[in-house]
Structures are given as structure tokens and as C-alpha cells.
Design a protein around this motif. Structure first.
Motif, PDB file in Angstrom:
ATOM      1  N   ALA A 287       0.839  -1.206   0.000  1.00  0.00           N
ATOM      2  CA  ALA A 287       0.000   0.000   0.000  1.00  0.00           C
ATOM      3  C   ALA A 287       0.870   1.251   0.000  1.00  0.00           C
TER       4      ALA A 287
ATOM      5  N   GLU B 281       3.998   1.419  -1.117  1.00  0.00           N
ATOM      6  CA  GLU B 281       4.713   1.515  -2.395  1.00  0.00           C
ATOM      7  C   GLU B 281       3.782   1.979  -3.511  1.00  0.00           C
ATOM      8  N   ALA B 282       2.537   1.521  -3.441  1.00  0.00           N
ATOM      9  CA  ALA B 282       1.571   1.982  -4.442  1.00  0.00           C
ATOM     10  C   ALA B 282       1.403   3.492  -4.336  1.00  0.00           C
ATOM     11  N   ALA B 283       1.401   4.004  -3.103  1.00  0.00           N
ATOM     12  CA  ALA B 283       1.273   5.453  -2.912  1.00  0.00           C
ATOM     13  C   ALA B 283       2.515   6.162  -3.422  1.00  0.00           C
TER      14      ALA B 283
ATOM     15  N   LEU C   2       4.376   5.387  -5.800  1.00  0.00           N
ATOM     16  CA  LEU C   2       4.416   5.448  -7.263  1.00  0.00           C
ATOM     17  C   LEU C   2       3.537   6.574  -7.798  1.00  0.00           C
TER      18      LEU C   2
ATOM     19  N   LEU D 297      11.445   1.345  -6.663  1.00  0.00           N
ATOM     20  CA  LEU D 297      11.153   1.024  -5.267  1.00  0.00           C
ATOM     21  C   LEU D 297      12.325   0.299  -4.625  1.00  0.00           C
TER      22      LEU D 297
ATOM     23  N   HIS E  18       7.593   8.232  -8.275  1.00  0.00           N
ATOM     24  CA  HIS E  18       6.371   8.878  -8.766  1.00  0.00           C
ATOM     25  C   HIS E  18       6.613   9.793  -9.961  1.00  0.00           C
TER      26      HIS E  18
ATOM     27  N   PHE F  23       0.222  -4.506  -7.470  1.00  0.00           N
ATOM     28  CA  PHE F  23       1.008  -5.386  -6.608  1.00  0.00           C
ATOM     29  C   PHE F  23       0.297  -6.720  -6.380  1.00  0.00           C
TER      30      PHE F  23
ATOM     31  N   GLY G  53      -2.217  -3.969  -2.080  1.00  0.00           N
ATOM     32  CA  GLY G  53      -1.800  -2.753  -1.374  1.00  0.00           C
ATOM     33  C   GLY G  53      -2.852  -1.659  -1.425  1.00  0.00           C
TER      34      GLY G  53
ATOM     35  N   TRP H  36      -5.540   0.952   0.097  1.00  0.00           N
ATOM     36  CA  TRP H  36      -5.496   1.748   1.324  1.00  0.00           C
ATOM     37  C   TRP H  36      -6.807   1.566   2.081  1.00  0.00           C
TER      38      TRP H  36
ATOM     39  N   PHE I 170      -6.456  10.276  -5.104  1.00  0.00           N
ATOM     40  CA  PHE I 170      -5.090  10.377  -4.568  1.00  0.00           C
ATOM     41  C   PHE I 170      -4.075   9.939  -5.615  1.00  0.00           C
TER      42      PHE I 170
END
Lengths: 520, 247
Positions: A160, A162-164, A166, B51, B77, B85, B89, B91, B102
Motif C-alpha cells: 500500500a 509503495e503503491a502510494a 508510485l 522502489l 512517482h 502489486f 496494497g 489503502w 489520490f
């Protein structure tokens, strides 16, 4: 059917202990307040401007301590979780966390001796007032925020985050993803800091700062003994504690729902570098504060007026009393917490309502619970219990049982269900299963729960100051008493003994857990 | 070239996983990276996303150096890519709409986000949080969250592993349709040869520390390497019942 029976038995046991240890004393306290001679004067007194001002002032100090603890604890926790495993970083964190296991009074005493009781205007004015109280309580209780938030952050879903990362830069990720996810832990910690500060008796006394909890205790002191008035003064604290307990329970349920499955350290690149620098700086500052306070105690305790080996030796009987109460209470807590924690962990339905009284016992100021116990047991028919150490142990168990119970539950949560099922299949008896499988697997859980109980009992001031039997002064109470009328060295030596004992226990805990992990 | 790897070496936990990779992925192409567990498929994807740092070598995106060994000159980003993933992942505290807002950023028009929601059939569920969605809906949310920022590259890390066959098939078709519609470069990591053949036009097979096969998906079956033969046998086992309608 069988599961429902187990669930019922668990709820019955949990609520039974809550009833016996917390609700009954609270009930006696409420009855005591109703039996005051002038009931019509009660609302008038509670609503008088002096009372309201004092209550408001105490609430403000508690609120400021919570806020400050959050501001310090959250960046520190994130800095910790972002993988700072170097030795110096661990040392800084250790020094920051140490005051949590000490009575806040000890840390305050170190600062007081450092400032040398300077007159206001020479730098000590701030310390001997609400500002100093807030500062000392923040140094002692902010580690609670650090610990809870770090434990929570380490279990956040790595994918979660890492998704943010990106999608957005580290600052929005922190504000929109990381902090909201940590909110339950931070709120929980802030609430506990709030009630602990509100119920603190010893530090406001040392700093000569008016506080609501002190007014309760002062009505029980020898010269102005007025238990009925003390009982009345408990009511606002009781009300606030009940609200906080309910809020903690609610947040706790939400917190469990938002946790990820994997334990993963947060990569530093996912967090703003400014935050990590702030965490590092705060770790240095808070470690320095601990060092300053404890180094002063060490210097005075060894070489100050009245200090030295003789002073240390003079405090040994009080240490023995402390160890007796704390060890007995820890053993009782362990005997209760281990099987109940196991049941709680393996029951499907949440034992929310059943654990609420025990949670109330934790957040209730020690002096309030102790007063309830006094009213409950101080009568001729129960002098066998009230006259000795039993009531003190009862007070400690009622006040702290929730924490070892929760620690045991969390420890047993990590047991795979298959361990239990596989142990049952070969058809061995319950005793053999307990001896061969469950106990060896539970060593770490039992050690943690037991030592946690011991540490809590050792650091207690607020409960035991009301309940200790004649001649049974503990080390914390001896330190408090000495401070009023003894040379600085003698007081510092007693406090130093407290710090040494606590540090040894913490070292033992870390060492034994390390050995157990190594064996695994 | 959309993505270029130059002498890229990747490691995890101090163990070298892949050494000296030289690979390119053309814009709007579809590539599947196949391999058994522990060959470094996910680590490769995470290194491309920024990452994770590389042991050595470089990653270029649109001719811009984005990773240079342990240095990451371009933050994740800012790479114009998105990733789905394996664990999704999602939220837990945000609704579907909030997830998309977001991920997309403030400049993205609301119409685009609505289009995504409609395309994957999540209309009417915008106010729901992940915990109240089914497994398939969560998967689709993860997919459109990745697409919300209009990435030019989409990295999929075994996104369908935990799903049953019917859902998996449906989502493969959805990804296929989305890629055709929006034209992003697709990089799929999987250990399922069937999934790879369904979605990719190029297959890269990773073995321990090296590339065993790199070529068009059509030629994948006939290639003769030991591991490929194993995978082909597995593929036969998977495809036969599906083709005959027994699964």
C-alpha cells in the motif's frame, strides 16, 4: 455449541476478574460518595469556580502532554521503523524509551536536583509549574506513543505504501496514507498519555503544581484526613477514565481492522527526508534529557550530600518491599493473564465488553482505584486482607492486569492454529500437552507478560501510596518521602537504586528473549 | 524505447538474483516475465519502478536515466509508470473515489476517473472502502488505481495469483482491453504460462541468475530448454482442461 460455551466461559472469567478487581472498588467508591454528610453541597462544590479552574488546568496539562507526546513520538517512531538499526541509533532509542519504565517522579527528581531548586527568575520558574509538569510527563510518556506507533507502522501493508509512492511525492504520501493509517495507534497512545498525566500524583507534588489528582490524595494524608471529600473529588476522574476506556476500546477495534498482514520496515525513500531528520534530532534531544536527569541522580546519589554506599544500603529494605509487592502481583497477573490471554486469542468473537472493566482499571488513576479498595476492605471483618500486603497486591493487579493480559493475547495471536491442532491429534493428555508443547512454545509470551507486570509494579507510586501497609514503604514511596526532608544525596541514592533495578530487569528481558530467539 | 535496462544486476538480501541484464521494452508493447519463485521477477519489476535500488547497471525510461546502480536520480512517482502489486496494497481507510483521486493527483479531470470506474464495472461503488469489496472488485480497483494517473507504463506483479480461474480469465480480458484502449507499455510478471500467453506478445523466461528465453510469445511453445520444457508441460496441463471446458 462447544465454541459458544468456550466463548461464554471466557467472557465470564474476564468480566469476573474485572468485576472483582475494578468494578467492585469503583462501586464502593460511588456508594461512599453518596453517603457524604452534606449531599446537597456536592454539586455546588463541584461547580465552584476554584474547582472548575483546577480541573480545567489539570485537563489542559494532560492535553498539552498528549499533544507534545504525539509531536515527538510520531516522527521518532517513523524514524525507528525506517530502518535505523545502527548501534548509536539503538542507544538513542533505548535512552528515549527508558523513562517509560521508571516512575515519572524519578526523572523529575533528576531535573529538580539539576536545577538545584533555583528561585523563579533564575530559570527554575518554568520548571516548577504547569510547563515543567508537561515537560517531565512528556519525556516520561512520549515513549508510549513511539512504541505504539512504531509497532503499528511496522505492520502497515508495504504494498500500500509503495503503491502510494508510485503516485505521489513523499509528503502527500505521509499526509494522506501513512498518518491516517497510523491514526488509531496515535489516538490510542495519546488517550493513555492523557489519563496517565491526569492521574499523576507524585510529579505535581514535587513541582508544587496544583493538580486535581493531588487534591484527591491530599485528602487522605494524615493531617487533613477526609476520605469523604477525597471520594467526591474522584468522581470527575472516574467519569473521564470511563470515557477514555470506552474510546480506547473503540479505537482498538478499528486499529485491528486496518492493519496489513506483513511486517515490513518502511523504506526511508518512501518518507520525507525532513521527517527522518526531525526524528533523528528528537531522538538525540530526548536521549540527552534522560541522560541529564539520570546522570544528576547518579552524581548526587554517589557523591552528593548524604549519598554514597551507605545511602544506597539504607534504601535496600524499601527495595525489598517493592520487589515483594511487584513480584507477587506479577505472579498473580501471570497466572491469570496466561490462560485468559490464550483463550482470548483463540476465541473467534471479540471479548470487548468483558475486557472493558479491566481496561477501566488501567486508565483509572491509581489513587482513585486505591481509594475504592480502601472503602471496600477497610472494615473489621476484612482486616485480615486490609491489614497486610494483600490489599496492595490487589490494587496493583486491578490497576495493571489489562497490560500483561493484552501482551499475552498478542503473543498467543502469533501461534499458528496448526500448532494447537497438531498437539491435540496424537491423543496425549492435557498435562503432557501443556508440559511438552504449550509451555515451551509460550516461554517468550510468559516471560514478557511476567516481566511487564513486575516492571509496572515496581514503578507504581499512585496506587501503593494509598495502600502500602505500615512499615511496608516501597522504594518509590521512600524516594518521595525522603525528597521532602532529607539531603539530596540520600534521595538521589534511593532513586538511583530504582533506576538500577529497572535497567537490570530490562536488560534481563532483552537478554532472555534473545537467548530464546537464538534457541529457536 | 519505453524502458531500457543496461547491464542491470539485481540482488535481494545480499544474494545476487540476476546479472548483467540488457533488455529493452518498446512503447505500447506487452511483455510477460515468466519464471519460478526466487528468480528475481518481482525484484526486477520493483527496480524498474524505483522502489528498490540495483546492485549495478542502469535503468532508462524514455531515454532518461532513472536508476544508476544504488543511485535513484528519478523518484518512483516521476517515472510515468504505475504498478499493480501481488498483495494489491489497497489503502484501507480510503474509498474507491478517494483511491483514484489520490493516485491521479489534483490536475486529473474527474471525467477520466469516472470513465475508469465505468470501464471496469465499479459504478455505484465509489463510496465503498476495500474491506467491503469482493476479491474481484478489489483487484479491479487496484487496476484502475494504477491507471488513474494515465501512466505510459503499467507493471503487473502476479496480480491474479490469488483469484479463481473464472475471475482470473475475466481480469486478463479486462487488462487486454485496457491496454488496447489506452496503449500503455505492459510488463507482466507471472509464473503462469497461460496468463503470459494470453496477455503478452513477447515472453522472457528467467532462470537462476540469467535469461533462459526471450522471444515472441508464439514461438514460446516450441523452444527447447530444460526449464522451458517443464513450463510447457505445465502449460499443457493447464490449457488442456480449459480448452476442453472441464475447468
Amino acid at each position: 455449541m462447544k465454541r459458544a460455551f468456550h466463548q461464554l466461559r471466557l467472557s465470564f472469567l474476564l468480566s469476573g476478574f474485572g468485576l472483582l478487581l475494578v468494578l467492585l472498588p469503583v462501586g464502593f467508591l460511588l456508594l461512599g460518595s453518596l453517603a457524604t454528610r452534606e449531599p446537597q453541597a456536592v454539586p455546588k462544590w463541584l461547580l465552584s469556580s476554584g474547582s472548575l479552574e483546577l480541573l480545567l488546568r489539570s485537563l489542559l496539562v494532560a492535553g498539552a502532554t498528549s499533544l507534545l507526546s504525539l509531536l515527538l513520538g510520531v516522527p521518532l517512531a517513523l524514524w525507528w521503523v525506517a530502518g535505523h538499526k545502527r548501534r548509536w541509533a539503538r542507544l538513542l532509542l533505548g535512552l528515549h524509551l527508558l523513562p517509560l519504565s521508571l516512575p515519572p517522579y524519578t526523572v523529575a527528581l533528576g531535573f529538580a536536583q539539576l536545577l538545584g531548586r533555583l528561585a523563579p527568575g533564575a530559570g527554575a520558574g518554568f520548571f516548577y509549574g504547569p510547563g515543567g509538569l508537561t515537560l517531565v510527563m512528556t519525556i516520561c510518556l512520549s515513549p508510549l506513543v513511539t512504541l505504539l506507533v512504531a509497532a503499528f507502522a511496522a505492520r502497515l501493508d508495504g504494498a500500500a505504501l509503495e503503491a502510494a509512492a508510485l503516485s505521489r511525492a513523499p509528503a502527500p504520501v505521509l499526509l494522506r496514507i501513512v498518518l491516517p493509517a497510523l491514526l488509531p495507534a496515535a489516538a490510542l497512545a495519546a488517550l493513555v498519555v492523557f489519563v496517565l498525566t491526569l492521574g499523576e500524583v507524585a510529579v505535581p507534588q514535587l513541582l508544587r503544581t496544583p493538580s486535581w489528582a493531588v487534591t484527591v490524595f491530599s485528602r487522605l494524608a494524615d493531617l487533613s484526613y477526609a476520605p469523604a471529600q477525597a471520594t467526591l473529588r474522584c468522581l470527575p476522574l472516574l467519569f473521564i477514565a470511563a470515557l477514555v476506556a470506552a474510546a480506547c476500546q473503540h479505537i482498538d477495534r478499528r486499529a485491528r481492522g486496518s492493519l496489513g498482514l506483513r511486517v515490513r520496515r518502511i523504506a526511508p525513500a518512501l518518507l520525507p527526508s525532513g521527517l527522518l531528520w526531525a526524528g533523528r534530532l528528537l531522538a538525540v534531544l530526548l536521549a540527552l534529557a534522560t541522560v541529564l536527569s539520570l546522570a544528576t541522580l547518579a552524581t548526587n546519589g554517589i557523591a552528593g550530600p548524604g549519598g554514597g554506599l551507605g545511602a544506597l544500603a539504607a534504601s535496600l529494605p524499601a527495595l525489598a518491599n517493592s520487589l515483594t509487592y511487584a513480584t507477587t502481583a506479577a505472579l498473580v497477573m501471570l497466572v491469570v493473564a496466561a490462560p485468559l490471554g490464550f483463550y482470548w486469542s483463540h476465541s473467534r468473537a471479540p471479548a470487548t465488553l468483558a475486557t472493558l472493566p479491566l481496561l477501566l482499571g488501567l486508565v483509572l488513576p491509581g489513587v482513585v482505584l486505591a481509594l475504592g479498595l480502601v472503602i471496600q476492605w477497610n472494615r473489621p471483618a476484612t482486616s485480615w486482607l486490609y491489614g497486610g500486603t494483600t490489599v496492595a497486591v490487589l490494587g496493583l493487579v486491578g490497576h495493571y492486569l489489562y497490560l500483561p493480559l493484552r501482551a499475552a493475547k498478542l503473543g498467543f495471536d502469533r501461534f499458528p492454529r496448526a500448532w494447537i491442532d497438531a498437539a491435540r491429534l496424537p491423543g496425549r493428555g492435557p498435562w503432557q500437552r501443556l508440559r511438552t508443547i504449550y509451555l515451551p512454545l509460550s516461554r517468550r509470551v510468559l516471560l514478557t507478560a511476567g516481566l511487564l507486570g513486575l516492571l509496572l509494579g515496581l514503578r507504581d507510586v499512585d496506587t501503593l501510596i494509598v495502600l502500602y501497609p505500615p512499615g511496608g514503604q516501597t522504594l518509590t514511596i521512600r524516594t518521595l518521602t525522603l525528597e521532602a526532608n532529607s539531603p539530596a544525596g540520600l534521595t538521589a541514592a534511593a532513586a538511583l537504586l530504582q533506576v538500577g533495578t529497572t535497567a537490570t530487569l530490562l536488560w534481563l528481558l532483552a537478554h532472555l528473549r534473545g537467548i530464546m530467539e537464538g534457541r529457536k | 524505447m519505453s524502458i531500457r535496462l543496461e547491464k542491470l544486476e539485481i540482488a535481494a538480501g545480499g544474494r545476487k538474483l540476476l546479472g548483467s541484464l540488457d533488455l529493452s521494452f518498446a512503447a505500447a508493447s506487452r511483455t510477460a516475465i515468466l519464471g519460478v519463485s526466487g528468480t528475481g521477477k518481482t525484484t526486477l519489476l520493483r527496480t524498474i519502478a524505483g522502489l528498490q535500488v540495483a546492485a549495478s547497471g542502469r535503468v532508462w525510461i524514455d531515454d532518461q536515466l532513472v536508476t544508476d546502480g544504488a543511485r535513484v536520480p528519478v523518484a518512483p512517482h516521476r517515472r510515468g509508470l504505475a504498478m499493480v502489486f501481488q498483495d494489491l496494497g489497497l489503502w484501507p481507510h480510503l474509498t474507491i473515489s478517494e483511491h483514484l483521486r489520490f493516485a491521479a493527483g489534483p490536475q486529473t479531470p474527474a471525467g477520466w476517473l469516472q470513465e475508469l470506474v465505468t470501464v471496469v464495472g465499479l459504478d455505484g461503488l465509489q463510496k465503498r472502502r476495500p474491506a467491503s469489496l469482493s476479491g474481484g472488485e478489489q483487484q479491479r480497483l487496484a487496476l484502475i488505481r494504477a491507471l488513474a494517473s494515465r501512466p505510459r507504463r503499467l507493471l503487473l506483479d502476479e496480480p491474479f495469483t490469488s483469484l479463481d480461474l473464472v475471475l482470473r480469465q475475466g481480469l486478463c480480458e479486462l487488462v487486454d482491453e485496457l491496454q488496447r484502449r489506452y496503449g500503455f507499455t505492459l510488463l507482466l510478471v507471472t509464473h503462469d504460462p497461460l496468463e503470459a500467453l494470453r496477455l503478452a506478445e513477447r515472453v522472457i523466461l528467467l532462470g537462476p541468475g540469467e535469461i533462459l528465453w526471450d522471444g515472441p510469445a508464439g514461438e514460446f511453445r516450441s523452444a527447447q530448454t530444460e526449464q522451458l520444457a517443464d513450463l510447457n508441460r505445465a502449460l499443457e496441463r493447464w490449457t488442456a482442461p480449459v480448452m476442453s471446458g472441464r475447468r
